[in-house]
Design an enzyme around this catalytic site. Structure first.
Site, PDB file in Angstrom:
ATOM      1  N   SER A  22      31.599  37.655  25.712  1.00 11.97           N
ATOM      2  CA  SER A  22      32.151  36.428  26.052  1.00 11.97           C
ATOM      3  C   SER A  22      30.998  35.483  25.338  1.00 11.97           C
ATOM      4  O   SER A  22      31.885  34.160  25.159  1.00 11.97           O
ATOM      5  CB  SER A  22      31.003  36.115  27.647  1.00 11.97           C
ATOM      6  OG  SER A  22      31.653  37.214  28.513  1.00 11.97           O
ATOM      7  N   SER A 145      37.750  30.942  35.794  1.00 10.71           N
ATOM      8  CA  SER A 145      36.709  30.294  34.892  1.00 10.71           C
ATOM      9  C   SER A 145      37.022  30.243  33.618  1.00 10.71           C
ATOM     10  O   SER A 145      36.514  29.415  32.732  1.00 10.71           O
ATOM     11  CB  SER A 145      35.326  31.148  35.169  1.00 10.71           C
ATOM     12  OG  SER A 145      35.371  32.252  34.476  1.00 10.71           O
ATOM     13  N   GLN A 146      37.980  31.158  32.771  1.00  9.08           N
ATOM     14  CA  GLN A 146      38.391  30.847  31.696  1.00  9.08           C
ATOM     15  C   GLN A 146      39.011  29.908  31.453  1.00  9.08           C
ATOM     16  O   GLN A 146      39.267  29.230  30.098  1.00  9.08           O
ATOM     17  CB  GLN A 146      39.299  32.360  31.107  1.00  9.08           C
ATOM     18  CG  GLN A 146      38.278  33.488  31.106  1.00  9.08           C
ATOM     19  CD  GLN A 146      39.160  34.900  31.008  1.00  9.08           C
ATOM     20  OE1 GLN A 146      40.378  34.668  30.733  1.00  9.08           O
ATOM     21  NE2 GLN A 146      38.666  36.001  30.898  1.00  9.08           N
ATOM     22  N   SER A 172      32.978  31.990  40.078  1.00  2.27           N
ATOM     23  CA  SER A 172      32.483  32.406  38.618  1.00  2.27           C
ATOM     24  C   SER A 172      31.772  31.382  37.986  1.00  2.27           C
ATOM     25  O   SER A 172      31.846  31.175  36.866  1.00  2.27           O
ATOM     26  CB  SER A 172      33.581  32.654  37.657  1.00  2.27           C
ATOM     27  OG  SER A 172      34.391  33.846  38.264  1.00  2.27           O
ATOM     28  N   ASP A 297      33.657  40.835  37.153  1.00  5.00           N
ATOM     29  CA  ASP A 297      33.774  42.057  36.204  1.00  5.00           C
ATOM     30  C   ASP A 297      32.867  43.193  36.332  1.00  5.00           C
ATOM     31  O   ASP A 297      33.298  44.289  35.763  1.00  5.00           O
ATOM     32  CB  ASP A 297      33.526  41.661  34.698  1.00  5.00           C
ATOM     33  CG  ASP A 297      34.726  40.774  34.126  1.00  5.00           C
ATOM     34  OD1 ASP A 297      35.867  40.838  34.681  1.00  5.00           O
ATOM     35  OD2 ASP A 297      34.666  40.110  33.152  1.00  5.00           O
ATOM     36  N   ARG A 328      43.432  45.129  39.530  1.00  9.73           N
ATOM     37  CA  ARG A 328      42.333  45.977  39.584  1.00  9.73           C
ATOM     38  C   ARG A 328      41.905  46.676  41.234  1.00  9.73           C
ATOM     39  O   ARG A 328      41.408  47.587  41.248  1.00  9.73           O
ATOM     40  CB  ARG A 328      40.953  45.326  39.028  1.00  9.73           C
ATOM     41  CG  ARG A 328      40.831  45.391  37.569  1.00  9.73           C
ATOM     42  CD  ARG A 328      39.844  44.303  37.071  1.00  9.73           C
ATOM     43  NE  ARG A 328      40.005  44.712  35.484  1.00  9.73           N
ATOM     44  CZ  ARG A 328      38.968  43.848  35.031  1.00  9.73           C
ATOM     45  NH1 ARG A 328      38.104  43.166  35.237  1.00  9.73           N
ATOM     46  NH2 ARG A 328      39.233  43.981  33.424  1.00  9.73           N
TER      47      ARG A 328
END
Length: 418
Positions: A22, A145-146, A172, A297, A328
């Site tokens: 990150s 959030s990315q 996030s 994550d 997921r």
């Protein structure tokens, strides 16, 4: 390929964790935006970081970021600011089905020239860089959030800076804070001006030497091993971590304290990497409820760990898991059934296990869905099974390339079968 994994009877090892993916990815984009004079030290050697390094070094017309979601989002914003350059950015088949429309819309609002080559809202993209004006922008707070971090990273290079207001619930938040902290490390004037608004001044980054701390996400799998191992004398030492880390996944140490793992840091300043030692505490809750909205994550690690410990759970804040490297939520449900556990989801954003079991089918092996965290989260389950098969184990290179070598060094037996 399949790995057959058998856990050791004693766990006692010092592990040099990989550098934070990150922080590495954020620092690399800032390095490029600052003029590319001093490359950050201790960069991650994972696939996600390597694709950014290659793109910045080679500057090809077509940039293939493979399965790296962070790279797709960060590089899209970065390329939009590169005046006079034109690039196509693409990735794996899975990446071409991961939405990017919200980020593209925001960048276009700021003046970016971005074109969809295929399906609207998804990569691949054709980007013609230009000087962006910046200014005020409003986005939903519950997007990845990315996306938000990608916009923030280019903020100092916008003619009028950036005022970013997030509406609704903000998910996030620690990842956003990590972005702001990394930006300020390179001289940016960027911070929260209110609970939902971030202001970034038009003040260019300053090139400087920078050392990347090691990865708390990678540490989570060793915490899981300690929680699942049964020898009360087991001890794991993890190097290069910071006690006062800005990484959101550093919360792993607090959550695992509820599952019987205690952490001891060497005495040092909070801003200096050090070694944390993991041992058993002998205390474990019978049920765990937690909201992973700030650290999604970590969810796979705790879902698998709680099942193997027999700890019932209800986890919330998982809405982003559907659009990660795999779906997921579905992947966890399917693979845990192979081990005899029936977990349920609620509205695609919660998972719970109330103790329901089914007939296990471990001989099928755990499928990894081209998702590194599926392999990483399930491998420690070998402590509670006679052995465990992991299919396509090479996916760990996305974030933790040395993982299989590290667990072999810790005493695991890992047999390869084609």
């Amino acid at each position: 390929m399949q790995y057959n994994i058998t856990a050791p009877s004693l766990l006692n090892q010092t592990i040099k964790l990989p550098a934070s993916k990150s922080i590495s990815n954020r620092a690399l984009v800032i390095y490029a935006l600052s003029g590319g004079q001093v490359l950050p030290d201790n960069l991650s050697d994972c696939d996600d970081t390597e694709v950014i390094i290659s793109a910045l070094r080679d500057n090809p017309y077509e940039i293939n970021i493979k399965a790296a979601g962070t790279a797709m989002r960060f590089m899209t914003a970065y390329l939009a600011t590169k005046a006079g350059e034109e690039h196509v950015i693409t990735g794996t088949e899975r990446m071409l089905h991961r939405p990017i429309g919200t980020l593209v819309d925001a960048l276009r609002y700021l003046g970016a020239d971005i074109e969809y080559i295929g399906e609207t809202g998804y990569p691949p993209l054709r980007i013609r860089g230009r000087q962006l004006e910046g200014g005020q922008l409003e986005v939903p707070g519950n997007i990845s959030s990315q996306f938000i971090s990608a916009l923030l990273l280019i903020g100092p290079c916008l003619r009028n800076g950036l005022t970013l207001r997030m509406t609704g619930d903000i998910i996030s938040r620690p990842y956003i804070d990590l972005t702001l902290w990394t930006m300020r490390e390179f001289g940016a004037d960027a911070d929260w001006s209110s609970y939902e608004t971030i202001t970034v001044s038009s003040k260019l980054y300053q090139s400087r030497p920078y050392y990347i701390e090691n990865d708390w996400s990678a540490a989570s799998y060793w915490y899981e091993m300690m929680a699942l191992s049964k020898n009360e004398d087991d001890e794991i030492r993890l190097t290069g971590l910071m006690d006062g880390s800005k990484q959101g996944d550093s919360s792993v140490r607090y959550i695992f304290s509820l599952l019987g793992v205690k952490s001891a840091f060497e005495t040092t300043a909070e801003s200096v990497p050090t070694t944390v030692t993991l041992r058993h505490s002998g205390r474990c809750v019978p049920r765990l409820e937690y909201d992973f909205v700030n650290s999604p994550d970590l969810a796979q690690t705790f879902v698998v760990c709680c099942c193997m410990l027999g700890v019932k759970f209800h986890f919330r804040g998982l809405s982003t898991l559907k659009i990660k490297e795999s779906d997921r939520i579905e992947a966890l449900k399917i693979e845990l059934r192979k081990l005899g556990f029936v977990i349920h989801d609620v509205n695609d954003c919660e998972l719970y296990w109330d103790g329901e079991r089914c007939e296990p089918q471990p001989e099928k092996g755990i499928d990894t869905y081209e998702d590194h965290r599926m392999a990483l989260a399930f491998a420690p389950a070998a402590f509670r099974l006679s052995h465990l098969n992991i299919n396509n184990p090479q996916v760990v290179t996305k974030s933790y390339p040395r993982f299989w070598d590290d667990i072999k060094a810790a005493g695991f037996e890992v047999k390869s079968e084609e």
